[in-house]
Design an enzyme around this catalytic site. Structure first.
Site, PDB file in Angstrom:
ATOM      1  CG  HIS A   1      14.751   7.226 -29.109  1.00 34.52           C
ATOM      2  ND1 HIS A   1      15.342   5.912 -28.974  1.00 34.52           N
ATOM      3  CD2 HIS A   1      15.431   7.896 -29.903  1.00 34.52           C
ATOM      4  CE1 HIS A   1      16.299   5.924 -29.307  1.00 34.52           C
ATOM      5  NE2 HIS A   1      16.524   6.912 -30.268  1.00 34.52           N
TER       6      HIS A   1
ATOM      7  CB  CYS B   1      13.101   0.502 -25.072  1.00 37.31           C
ATOM      8  SG  CYS B   1      14.080   0.400 -26.668  1.00 37.31           S
TER       9      CYS B   1
ATOM     10  NE  ARG C   1      13.093  -3.275 -28.664  1.00 33.84           N
ATOM     11  CZ  ARG C   1      14.323  -3.356 -28.159  1.00 33.84           C
ATOM     12  NH1 ARG C   1      14.062  -3.462 -26.984  1.00 33.84           N
ATOM     13  NH2 ARG C   1      15.335  -3.348 -28.642  1.00 33.84           N
TER      14      ARG C   1
END
Length: 261
Positions: free
Chosen positions: A165, A239, A248
């Site tokens: 993340h 991300c 990405r």
């Protein structure tokens, strides 16, 4: 003399009173909704990070304690006819095949969703556990870095691909965009420390650009970003832009050295 009885007209006043109550109720609902949204934002941006970062640090400590508690690896067995220290042993035949292929992916994959390695990136102050799989609930939302199951294992020939993340849930890859060519990336396992050097960054590509995880990685969306020779690669994905999942960000590194434990 006839007295006049005053007539009180209440219609307009009643309508004003109802309108005021409606406005007051709407204001209360708006304030309540705003507080709920604020609490939700605090939960997502602060509390989930706090929980996940704490769990990730705890998992790193557990792995390191397990590795430190392992008994030392046994020495080579004496050759037949040895009578103790100093006795001569028959030379063993050298293993065949290139070193990278001798340490290939024959070893069974780690159990799904279980942490088994530690990723360290000094440039951005990152220390995070690596778990097998990239499921959100079982891996990424716990503050772990996930290993794509069909990619190579760290230190092996091919492409070891990892995801994490960038925001919320520990956000281990929050500052991944700060990496530069030559930066060091370390992967510690029970067997060895693998040292990688950052080679290239792809600032933005589509989520469907799966070739960035290929054994010899390249971008099918941005053909200029391409490796052409087999090797031991490490790919980090997250991300981008921040607080979105529209694109990405990809960082590629190559294996520089291996140090056995």
């Amino acid at each position: 003399m006839r007295e006049r009885i005053p007539v009180v007209v209440q219609g307009r006043r009643t309508r004003r009173s109802r309108a005021a109550r409606a406005l007051w109720t709407a204001a209360e609902l708006a304030v309540t909704l705003g507080v709920v949204l604020l609490l939700l934002v605090v939960h997502q941006l602060w509390w989930t990070n706090r929980q996940a970062q704490h769990a990730a640090r705890d998992q790193v400590g557990r792995l390191e304690r397990q590795w430190d508690a392992r008994p030392p690896a046994p020495g080579p067995a004496p050759a037949p006819g040895d009578d103790g220290p100093g006795a001569r042993t028959a030379p063993s035949a050298p293993p065949s095949g290139p070193p990278a292929h001798r340490t290939g992916n024959r070893k069974p994959a780690p159990p799904e969703d279980r942490a088994y390695a530690v990723l360290r990136i000094p440039r951005i102050g990152l220390t995070a556990p690596i778990a097998q799989g990239v499921g959100k609930a079982a891996v990424l939302n716990r503050g772990y870095v996930g290993h794509y199951p069909h990619s190579a294992q760290p230190g092996r020939a091919g492409n070891a691909a990892l995801a994490g993340h960038r925001n919320t849930h520990g956000e281990p890859f929050r500052r991944l965009d700060r990496l530069r060519p030559g930066d060091t990336v370390l992967v510690d396992t029970a067997e060895a420390r693998y040292t990688y050097a950052v080679r290239r960054t792809l600032p933005r590509t589509t989520p469907g650009d799966g070739t960035v995880l290929a054994a010899v990685p390249y971008s099918s969306v941005h053909p200029a970003y391409r490796f052409t020779a087999p090797g031991a690669y490490l790919t980090l994905t997250t991300c981008t832009p921040e607080y979105t999942s529209t694109y990405r960000l990809v960082v590629w590194a190559v294996l520089r050295s291996t140090q056995s434990r």
